[in-house]
Enzyme design. Structure first.
Site, PDB file in Angstrom:
ATOM      1  N   ILE A  78       0.837  -1.223   0.000  1.00 27.93           N
ATOM      2  CA  ILE A  78       0.000   0.000   0.000  1.00 27.93           C
ATOM      3  C   ILE A  78       0.863   1.261   0.000  1.00 27.93           C
ATOM      4  O   ILE A  78       0.360   2.369   0.017  1.00 27.93           O
ATOM      5  CB  ILE A  78      -0.957   0.026   1.210  1.00 27.93           C
ATOM      6  CG1 ILE A  78      -0.212  -0.206   2.527  1.00 27.93           C
ATOM      7  CG2 ILE A  78      -2.073  -0.994   1.027  1.00 27.93           C
ATOM      8  CD1 ILE A  78      -1.088  -0.106   3.761  1.00 27.93           C
ATOM      9  N   GLY A  79       2.171   1.068   0.013  1.00 27.02           N
ATOM     10  CA  GLY A  79       3.046   2.241  -0.006  1.00 27.02           C
ATOM     11  C   GLY A  79       4.450   1.787  -0.329  1.00 27.02           C
ATOM     12  O   GLY A  79       4.848   0.697   0.063  1.00 27.02           O
ATOM     13  N   GLY A  94       8.444   3.366  -0.548  1.00 26.56           N
ATOM     14  CA  GLY A  94       9.445   4.426  -0.526  1.00 26.56           C
ATOM     15  C   GLY A  94      10.742   3.835  -1.043  1.00 26.56           C
ATOM     16  O   GLY A  94      10.761   2.683  -1.496  1.00 26.56           O
ATOM     17  N   PHE A 153      13.395   3.361   0.771  1.00 24.73           N
ATOM     18  CA  PHE A 153      14.029   2.524   1.788  1.00 24.73           C
ATOM     19  C   PHE A 153      13.118   1.405   2.269  1.00 24.73           C
ATOM     20  O   PHE A 153      13.582   0.434   2.850  1.00 24.73           O
ATOM     21  CB  PHE A 153      14.431   3.380   3.012  1.00 24.73           C
ATOM     22  CG  PHE A 153      15.500   4.372   2.714  1.00 24.73           C
ATOM     23  CD1 PHE A 153      15.382   5.695   3.126  1.00 24.73           C
ATOM     24  CD2 PHE A 153      16.625   4.012   1.999  1.00 24.73           C
ATOM     25  CE1 PHE A 153      16.371   6.616   2.850  1.00 24.73           C
ATOM     26  CE2 PHE A 153      17.629   4.936   1.725  1.00 24.73           C
ATOM     27  CZ  PHE A 153      17.499   6.236   2.152  1.00 24.73           C
ATOM     28  N   ALA A 154      11.835   1.551   2.042  1.00 24.92           N
ATOM     29  CA  ALA A 154      10.924   0.587   2.672  1.00 24.92           C
ATOM     30  C   ALA A 154       9.635   0.475   1.882  1.00 24.92           C
ATOM     31  O   ALA A 154       9.275   1.375   1.115  1.00 24.92           O
ATOM     32  CB  ALA A 154      10.608   1.046   4.099  1.00 24.92           C
ATOM     33  N   LYS A 155       8.989  -0.660   2.068  1.00 26.28           N
ATOM     34  CA  LYS A 155       7.641  -0.846   1.517  1.00 26.28           C
ATOM     35  C   LYS A 155       6.672  -0.903   2.683  1.00 26.28           C
ATOM     36  O   LYS A 155       7.037  -1.343   3.777  1.00 26.28           O
ATOM     37  CB  LYS A 155       7.573  -2.192   0.767  1.00 26.28           C
ATOM     38  CG  LYS A 155       7.948  -2.139  -0.681  1.00 26.28           C
ATOM     39  CD  LYS A 155       7.732  -3.496  -1.330  1.00 26.28           C
ATOM     40  CE  LYS A 155       8.237  -3.477  -2.783  1.00 26.28           C
ATOM     41  NZ  LYS A 155       8.064  -4.803  -3.433  1.00 26.28           N
ATOM     42  N   VAL A 156       5.436  -0.492   2.434  1.00 25.47           N
ATOM     43  CA  VAL A 156       4.407  -0.650   3.456  1.00 25.47           C
ATOM     44  C   VAL A 156       3.377  -1.623   2.909  1.00 25.47           C
ATOM     45  O   VAL A 156       2.870  -1.438   1.802  1.00 25.47           O
ATOM     46  CB  VAL A 156       3.749   0.694   3.808  1.00 25.47           C
ATOM     47  CG1 VAL A 156       2.646   0.497   4.850  1.00 25.47           C
ATOM     48  CG2 VAL A 156       4.795   1.677   4.344  1.00 25.47           C
ATOM     49  N   LYS A 177       5.518  -1.921   7.826  1.00 21.23           N
ATOM     50  CA  LYS A 177       6.590  -1.247   7.085  1.00 21.23           C
ATOM     51  C   LYS A 177       7.792  -2.177   7.104  1.00 21.23           C
ATOM     52  O   LYS A 177       8.297  -2.513   8.170  1.00 21.23           O
ATOM     53  CB  LYS A 177       6.932   0.101   7.732  1.00 21.23           C
ATOM     54  CG  LYS A 177       7.864   0.967   6.930  1.00 21.23           C
ATOM     55  CD  LYS A 177       7.896   2.384   7.473  1.00 21.23           C
ATOM     56  CE  LYS A 177       8.705   3.317   6.596  1.00 21.23           C
ATOM     57  NZ  LYS A 177       8.655   4.722   7.079  1.00 21.23           N
ATOM     58  N   ASP A 187       9.883  15.766   7.982  1.00 19.05           N
ATOM     59  CA  ASP A 187       9.433  15.440   6.616  1.00 19.05           C
ATOM     60  C   ASP A 187       7.914  15.564   6.503  1.00 19.05           C
ATOM     61  O   ASP A 187       7.244  14.725   5.917  1.00 19.05           O
ATOM     62  CB  ASP A 187       9.877  14.023   6.247  1.00 19.05           C
ATOM     63  CG  ASP A 187       9.860  13.812   4.720  1.00 19.05           C
ATOM     64  OD1 ASP A 187       9.875  12.648   4.288  1.00 19.05           O
ATOM     65  OD2 ASP A 187       9.807  14.822   3.976  1.00 19.05           O
TER      66      ASP A 187
HETATM   67  C1  24R Z   1      -2.513   3.153   4.843  1.00 17.67           C
HETATM   68  C2  24R Z   1      -2.094   3.475   3.563  1.00 17.67           C
HETATM   69  C3  24R Z   1      -0.746   3.766   3.327  1.00 17.67           C
HETATM   70  N1  24R Z   1       0.170   3.767   4.335  1.00 17.67           N
HETATM   71  C4  24R Z   1      -0.267   3.468   5.569  1.00 17.67           C
HETATM   72  N2  24R Z   1      -1.595   3.159   5.833  1.00 17.67           N
HETATM   73  N3  24R Z   1      -1.734   2.918   7.145  1.00 17.67           N
HETATM   74  C5  24R Z   1       0.393   3.410   6.769  1.00 17.67           C
HETATM   75  C6  24R Z   1      -0.546   3.061   7.743  1.00 17.67           C
HETATM   76  C7  24R Z   1       1.792   3.683   7.026  1.00 17.67           C
HETATM   77  C8  24R Z   1       2.431   3.341   8.166  1.00 17.67           C
HETATM   78  S1  24R Z   1       4.059   3.819   8.121  1.00 17.67           S
HETATM   79  C9  24R Z   1       3.917   4.481   6.607  1.00 17.67           C
HETATM   80  C10 24R Z   1       2.641   4.340   6.124  1.00 17.67           C
HETATM   81  C11 24R Z   1       5.079   5.108   5.948  1.00 17.67           C
HETATM   82  N4  24R Z   1       4.930   5.402   4.636  1.00 17.67           N
HETATM   83  O1  24R Z   1       6.099   5.305   6.603  1.00 17.67           O
HETATM   84  C12 24R Z   1      -3.074   3.504   2.471  1.00 17.67           C
HETATM   85  C13 24R Z   1      -4.419   3.395   2.600  1.00 17.67           C
HETATM   86  N5  24R Z   1      -4.946   3.487   1.348  1.00 17.67           N
HETATM   87  N6  24R Z   1      -3.974   3.673   0.491  1.00 17.67           N
HETATM   88  C14 24R Z   1      -2.819   3.691   1.157  1.00 17.67           C
HETATM   89  C15 24R Z   1      -6.357   3.424   1.014  1.00 17.67           C
HETATM   90  C16 24R Z   1       6.087   5.965   3.936  1.00 17.67           C
HETATM   91  C17 24R Z   1       5.637   7.019   2.925  1.00 17.67           C
HETATM   92  N7  24R Z   1       4.712   7.967   3.567  1.00 17.67           N
HETATM   93  C18 24R Z   1       6.916   4.873   3.287  1.00 17.67           C
HETATM   94  C19 24R Z   1       6.207   4.287   2.100  1.00 17.67           C
HETATM   95  C20 24R Z   1       5.802   5.343   1.100  1.00 17.67           C
HETATM   96  C21 24R Z   1       4.927   6.388   1.752  1.00 17.67           C
END
Ligand code: 24R
Length: 500
Positions: free
Chosen positions: A25-26, A28, A30-33, A48, A141
């Site tokens: 769902i994410g 970066g 350095f890391a994937k979420v 993460k 950030d």
């Molecule tokens: C829900 C979504 C995306 N990221 C998160 N969540 N809930 C996280 C928690 C999260 C925890 S640490 C983190 C993200 C982070 N991200 O450090 C999500 C929900 N939907 N779509 C996405 C519907 C960083 C950066 N902000 C690293 C990864 C890339 C983004």
């Protein structure tokens, strides 16, 4: 490790310990979420994942800082850490899953917010940031990509990868995301931690209410030049109070910039809010018997091991299961009862990272400080029915392209630049003007657009703002149809600046 959930090192891991991965769902640098399922409770969490062998020592250090910060922070507007899983090849942070996605996507889909909508989120952001700074932690950030929204559109600050302890000392690491980073960092100067978060807070507020970056640029030179001209364009459709707050936040000289304390007492921030929710930290040692009962009776945990894990803040599976069950219970109950203990006035209420250019692209942070929950905030689609200000989805402009993963460590993505109209002077040294790339196809200006540069006539004060405010709001409404969100296809990586 649950039987059957082991994964060989060769195959793509689909689970770890008590968590089954569902999807990414994410992402970066350095890391994937990953969205994952906490198998014992059936609760969705965010994990993460950092692969150790793919990282330099500085990025491992980055994650160590993130773990330290997240362990120290318990606030309803900060994403909650449940468990830290440290294996030979991976470090996994198990956190609460925030279902509404991030503020970047919210702005991309719905366009800039009205000041009323922005105020609620800004209040929560201030509360979360105050919580961090009270504990000696600076985020470093702040940007829409790191601000998540829950189902009630409450915000959750996330990504403490660049956070650090400031402990009253000057900081030197040049880090952040270009369009949000404070002038003193752009100039390579030593800096005060909280002040750089306040600058980024100002950029975020600007983006929330205009849909544009105040200082867009493809490289540090462009952004630095724009910031150091001390001019930012403050559109006329904004109320005087909002423009004044933005001036205070986007003041180039850090010693003259507003502090969080100033912001807590700012007129715009305080307009008409009530129902302060005192923020209660989860008392780790007085456990909730309804939760421990479920853990022992239904999940087979030993009662005698729960308290030691919570008291020592082990962030192990015991603690994670307790926190997950507790957060589910709170979700079902709603936020804590209102204790109107403070009035609006007395107020409530995270090195070496690459600076990635973010010309308006997704740019892949107490004491009982009251916290706001805005149950009245509704999902944008609900607003249409309820007659609240309808938010037409922003139409895509030619420059809008689908999101792509950014190669830079801080994938940068932020809403679009707005056309330059007229400058305003403020006498406080705050920046006064925004420059914009040619061809931006909308004019968000007041009816007197095209005014020669110089002092923009002050719009009638007060939230109503009279005809000018109405015209400004009309323009703001129209501009939602042509709200531009720049593509995020390329990111200019800047020299990696090692901490001094
Ligand atoms: C829900 C979504 C995306 N990221 C998160 N969540 N809930 C996280 C928690 C999260 C925890 S640490 C983190 C993200 C982070 N991200 O450090 C999500 C929900 N939907 N779509 C996405 C519907 C960083 C950066 N902000 C690293 C990864 C890339 C983004």
């Amino acid at each position: 490790m649950l039987p059957g959930h082991e994964a060989t090192s060769s195959e793509k891991r689909t689970s770890i310990n008590h968590y089954k991965f569902i999807k990414t769902i994410g992402e970066g640098s350095f890391a994937k979420v990953k969205l994952a399922l906490h198998i014992p409770t059936g609760t969705e969490v965010a994990v993460k994942v950092l692969h150790k062998n793919q990282q330099s020592s500085s990025s491992i250090k980055t994650l160590a800082r993130e773990v330290h910060s997240l362990k120290a922070l318990q606030h309803p507007n900060i994403v909650r850490l449940f468990e830290v899983i440290d294996t030979k090849d991976r470090l996994c942070l198990v956190m609460e899953h925030v279902t509404g996605g991030d503020m970047y996507d919210f702005l991309r889909i719905h366009g800039p917010m009205t000041e009323e909508e922005a105020r609620g989120k800004f209040q929560q952001l201030v509360s979360a940031l105050h919580h961090c700074h009270q504990r000696g932690i600076v985020h470093r950030d702040l940007k829409p990509e790191n601000i998540l929204l829950d189902d009630d559109l409450n915000i959750k600050l996330t990504d403490f990868g660049l956070s650090t302890m400031f402990l009253g000392r000057k900081l030197t690491s040049c880090c952040g995301t270009l369009s949000y980073v404070a002038p003193e960092i752009l100039q390579g100067l030593e800096y005060d931690g909280p002040a750089v978060d306040v600058w980024s807070l100002g950029v975020v507020l600007y983006v929330m209410v205009t849909g544009c970056l105040p200082f867009p640029g493809e490289d540090i030179g462009t952004v630095k030049r724009r910031v150091l001209t001390r001019r930012v364009h403050l559109p006329l459709f904004l109320s005087d109070e909002c423009r004044n707050l933005l001036r205070k936040l986007l003041t180039v000289e850090p010693s003259e910039r507003a502090t969080l304390k100033d912001i807590l007492n700012d007129p715009w921030v305080n307009v008409g809010h009530e129902k302060l929710r005192p923020h209660r930290e989860l008392p780790c040692d007085n456990m909730d018997p309804s939760v421990t009962e479920v853990m022992v009776r239904d999940l087979g945990f030993e009662w005698g091991k729960i308290r030691p894990s919570l008291r020592a803040r082990k962030y192990d599976h015991l603690m994670a299961t307790y926190l997950i069950l507790k957060s589910k219970q709170q979700e079902e109950e709603g936020p804590p009862t209102v204790i109107p203990s403070v009035g609006p006035q007395s107020f409530p209420t995270g090195e070496g990272q690459l600076l990635s250019a973010s010309p308006l692209r997704r740019s892949h942070s107490e004491p009982l400080l009251p916290t706001w929950f805005h149950k009245e905030d509704q999902r944008p689609e609900e607003k249409q029915e309820s007659g609240l200000k309808a938010k037409e989805p922003a139409s895509a402009l030619p420059s809008l392209e689908s999101r792509t993963a950014s190669p830079s460590p801080t994938p940068s993505r932020s809403p679009g630049a707005c056309p330059r109209t007229h400058s305003t002077s403020n006498g406080t040294g705050a920046p006064e003007e925004t420059h914009c790339p040619p061809g931006v196809s909308y004019n968000r200006n007041s009816p007197d657009a095209g005014q020669p540069d110089g002092e923009t006539p002050a719009s009638p004060s007060g939230p109503s703002q009279g005809w000018r405010g109405a015209a400004g709001r009309f323009i703001n409404f129209i501009s939602r149809f042509c709200f531009c969100l720049p593509s995020k296809k390329k990111h200019v990586k800047l020299n990696q600046v090692k901490p001094l």
